[in-house]
Design a protein around this motif. Structure first.
Motif, PDB file in Angstrom:
ATOM      1  N   GLY A  38      23.200  -5.951  -2.052  1.00  8.77           N
ATOM      2  CA  GLY A  38      23.559  -7.196  -2.896  1.00  8.77           C
ATOM      3  C   GLY A  38      22.734  -8.337  -3.189  1.00  8.77           C
ATOM      4  O   GLY A  38      23.107  -9.379  -3.553  1.00  8.77           O
ATOM      5  N   VAL A  39      21.419  -8.140  -2.504  1.00  9.72           N
ATOM      6  CA  VAL A  39      20.499  -9.125  -2.672  1.00  9.72           C
ATOM      7  C   VAL A  39      20.055  -9.506  -4.194  1.00  9.72           C
ATOM      8  O   VAL A  39      19.477  -8.330  -4.963  1.00  9.72           O
ATOM      9  N   LYS A  40      20.317 -10.535  -4.703  1.00 13.84           N
ATOM     10  CA  LYS A  40      20.198 -10.750  -6.091  1.00 13.84           C
ATOM     11  C   LYS A  40      18.560 -10.668  -6.634  1.00 13.84           C
ATOM     12  O   LYS A  40      18.336 -10.340  -7.892  1.00 13.84           O
ATOM     13  N   LYS A  41      17.925 -11.129  -5.926  1.00 14.43           N
ATOM     14  CA  LYS A  41      16.212 -11.470  -6.460  1.00 14.43           C
ATOM     15  C   LYS A  41      15.463 -10.670  -5.243  1.00 14.43           C
ATOM     16  O   LYS A  41      15.483 -10.910  -4.129  1.00 14.43           O
ATOM     17  N   ILE A  42      14.643  -9.628  -5.934  1.00 19.79           N
ATOM     18  CA  ILE A  42      13.972  -8.926  -5.150  1.00 19.79           C
ATOM     19  C   ILE A  42      12.646  -8.737  -5.750  1.00 19.79           C
ATOM     20  O   ILE A  42      12.303  -8.373  -6.637  1.00 19.79           O
ATOM     21  N   ILE A  43      11.541  -9.342  -4.856  1.00 14.30           N
ATOM     22  CA  ILE A  43      10.461  -9.424  -5.352  1.00 14.30           C
ATOM     23  C   ILE A  43       9.220  -8.569  -4.355  1.00 14.30           C
ATOM     24  O   ILE A  43       9.642  -8.561  -3.118  1.00 14.30           O
ATOM     25  N   ALA A  44       8.568  -7.631  -4.929  1.00 14.09           N
ATOM     26  CA  ALA A  44       7.729  -6.697  -4.300  1.00 14.09           C
ATOM     27  C   ALA A  44       6.355  -6.873  -4.601  1.00 14.09           C
ATOM     28  O   ALA A  44       6.044  -7.204  -5.760  1.00 14.09           O
ATOM     29  N   LYS A  45       5.486  -6.904  -3.593  1.00 13.58           N
ATOM     30  CA  LYS A  45       3.977  -6.941  -3.695  1.00 13.58           C
ATOM     31  C   LYS A  45       3.440  -5.444  -3.839  1.00 13.58           C
ATOM     32  O   LYS A  45       3.872  -4.469  -3.061  1.00 13.58           O
ATOM     33  N   THR A  46       2.476  -5.324  -4.501  1.00 11.06           N
ATOM     34  CA  THR A  46       1.838  -4.004  -4.694  1.00 11.06           C
ATOM     35  C   THR A  46       0.323  -4.176  -5.211  1.00 11.06           C
ATOM     36  O   THR A  46      -0.176  -5.413  -5.414  1.00 11.06           O
ATOM     37  N   ARG A  47      -0.532  -3.393  -5.009  1.00 10.14           N
ATOM     38  CA  ARG A  47      -1.912  -3.351  -5.508  1.00 10.14           C
ATOM     39  C   ARG A  47      -2.250  -2.414  -6.933  1.00 10.14           C
ATOM     40  O   ARG A  47      -3.265  -2.669  -7.222  1.00 10.14           O
ATOM     41  N   GLU A  60       0.648  -1.158   0.064  1.00  8.35           N
ATOM     42  CA  GLU A  60       0.179  -0.207   0.040  1.00  8.35           C
ATOM     43  C   GLU A  60       0.768   1.116  -0.015  1.00  8.35           C
ATOM     44  O   GLU A  60       0.380   2.134  -0.306  1.00  8.35           O
ATOM     45  N   LYS A  61       2.084   1.215   0.489  1.00  6.82           N
ATOM     46  CA  LYS A  61       2.994   2.250   0.608  1.00  6.82           C
ATOM     47  C   LYS A  61       4.181   2.332  -0.481  1.00  6.82           C
ATOM     48  O   LYS A  61       4.915   1.543  -0.280  1.00  6.82           O
ATOM     49  N   LEU A  62       4.016   3.176  -1.590  1.00  2.80           N
ATOM     50  CA  LEU A  62       4.973   3.121  -2.496  1.00  2.80           C
ATOM     51  C   LEU A  62       6.370   3.447  -1.981  1.00  2.80           C
ATOM     52  O   LEU A  62       7.382   2.872  -2.320  1.00  2.80           O
ATOM     53  N   GLU A  63       6.322   4.620  -1.191  1.00  4.12           N
ATOM     54  CA  GLU A  63       7.613   5.184  -0.820  1.00  4.12           C
ATOM     55  C   GLU A  63       8.478   4.167   0.069  1.00  4.12           C
ATOM     56  O   GLU A  63       9.570   3.977   0.096  1.00  4.12           O
ATOM     57  N   THR A  64       7.592   3.299   0.834  1.00  2.40           N
ATOM     58  CA  THR A  64       8.155   2.191   1.944  1.00  2.40           C
ATOM     59  C   THR A  64       8.985   0.947   0.810  1.00  2.40           C
ATOM     60  O   THR A  64      10.055   0.769   1.132  1.00  2.40           O
ATOM     61  N   SER A  65       7.954   0.917  -0.065  1.00  2.00           N
ATOM     62  CA  SER A  65       8.597  -0.406  -1.185  1.00  2.00           C
ATOM     63  C   SER A  65       9.937  -0.048  -1.646  1.00  2.00           C
ATOM     64  O   SER A  65      10.843  -0.499  -2.008  1.00  2.00           O
TER      65      SER A  65
END
Length: 219
Positions: free
Chosen positions: A92-101, A76-81
């Motif tokens: 250096g985390v190679k795979k980053i998955i983000a949830k959004t609406r 819900e919070k774009l800035e946080t994401s």
């Protein structure tokens, strides 16, 4: 060696995801700003840390840099994401998955470095919409922009024919990867191409197009 995940944000989605990953043998670090959420998950994961996951020092102390995959669930919070993704990149985390609406947010999150952005509401709506219109199609899971995982029962015109005769790969662009004789039967990854399909069988496959889905829906 077990895969190591970081879950940033422990709402309903993040909490259930963390528990499911642990059940599947993964190591999970969970980070959230609310102590109630941390206390609720602490006994289920390898490490639960209370803190602001938009701060780099919090992620460093939690050991997130050692994770194979990080999932940011603050949809819900774009800035946080955005801040979380930028910090994960710095670690250096190679795979980053983000949830959004939001589809608009999806584009932003991809631009700042998310390797994949998921919109669970769209996926769930698609699954239930397909199930309501055709009971043969049990599940469709979009793995990425190209591939789908599908679970289905044979339509009437396939019953009595063998998997080999139906030639799913050439006709429909789907690779059959697993099989169940019925809903209650054990899953087998050893698919017999000479098995004659019955109405209660359940098949699992991977497909890179919509031809197969349309074949199911239009029969």
């Amino acid at each position: 060696m077990a895969q190591k995940f970081a879950i940033l944000g422990l709402g309903i989605f993040g909490t259930q995801l963390a528990r499911t990953l642990v059940e599947n043998g993964c190591e999970v670090i969970a980070v959230d700003g609310e102590m109630d959420n941390i206390e609720g998950i602490a006994d289920d994961v390898h490490l639960a840390v209370q803190g602001d996951f938009t701060r780099l020092d919090v992620l460093v102390e939690a050991g997130v840099a050692e994770c194979d995959i990080a999932i940011v669930t603050a949809g819900e919070k774009l800035e946080t994401s955005v801040l979380s993704i930028m910090n994960l990149q710095e670690l250096g985390v190679k795979k980053i998955i983000a949830k959004t609406r939001s589809l608009a947010y999806k584009e932003v999150l991809e631009r700042v470095g998310a390797t994949r952005v998921i919109i669970p509401e769209l996926d769930v709506a698609r699954i239930y919409g397909n199930q309501m219109t055709n009971p043969n199609l049990h599940n469709i899971l979009r793995l990425d922009e190209e591939y789908n995982f599908i679970e289905f029962q044979p339509i009437q015109k396939w019953v009595g024919r063998t998997i080999d005769q139906l030639d799913f790969r050439q006709r429909y662009g789907v690779n059959i990867i697993a099989f169940k004789a019925s809903e209650d039967a054990r899953l087998s990854i050893h698919v017999n191409p000479n098995h004659r399909l019955e109405a209660g069988n359940i098949l699992f496959g991977l497909t890179d197009n919509d031809r197969f889905e349309q074949e199911i829906l239009h029969n």
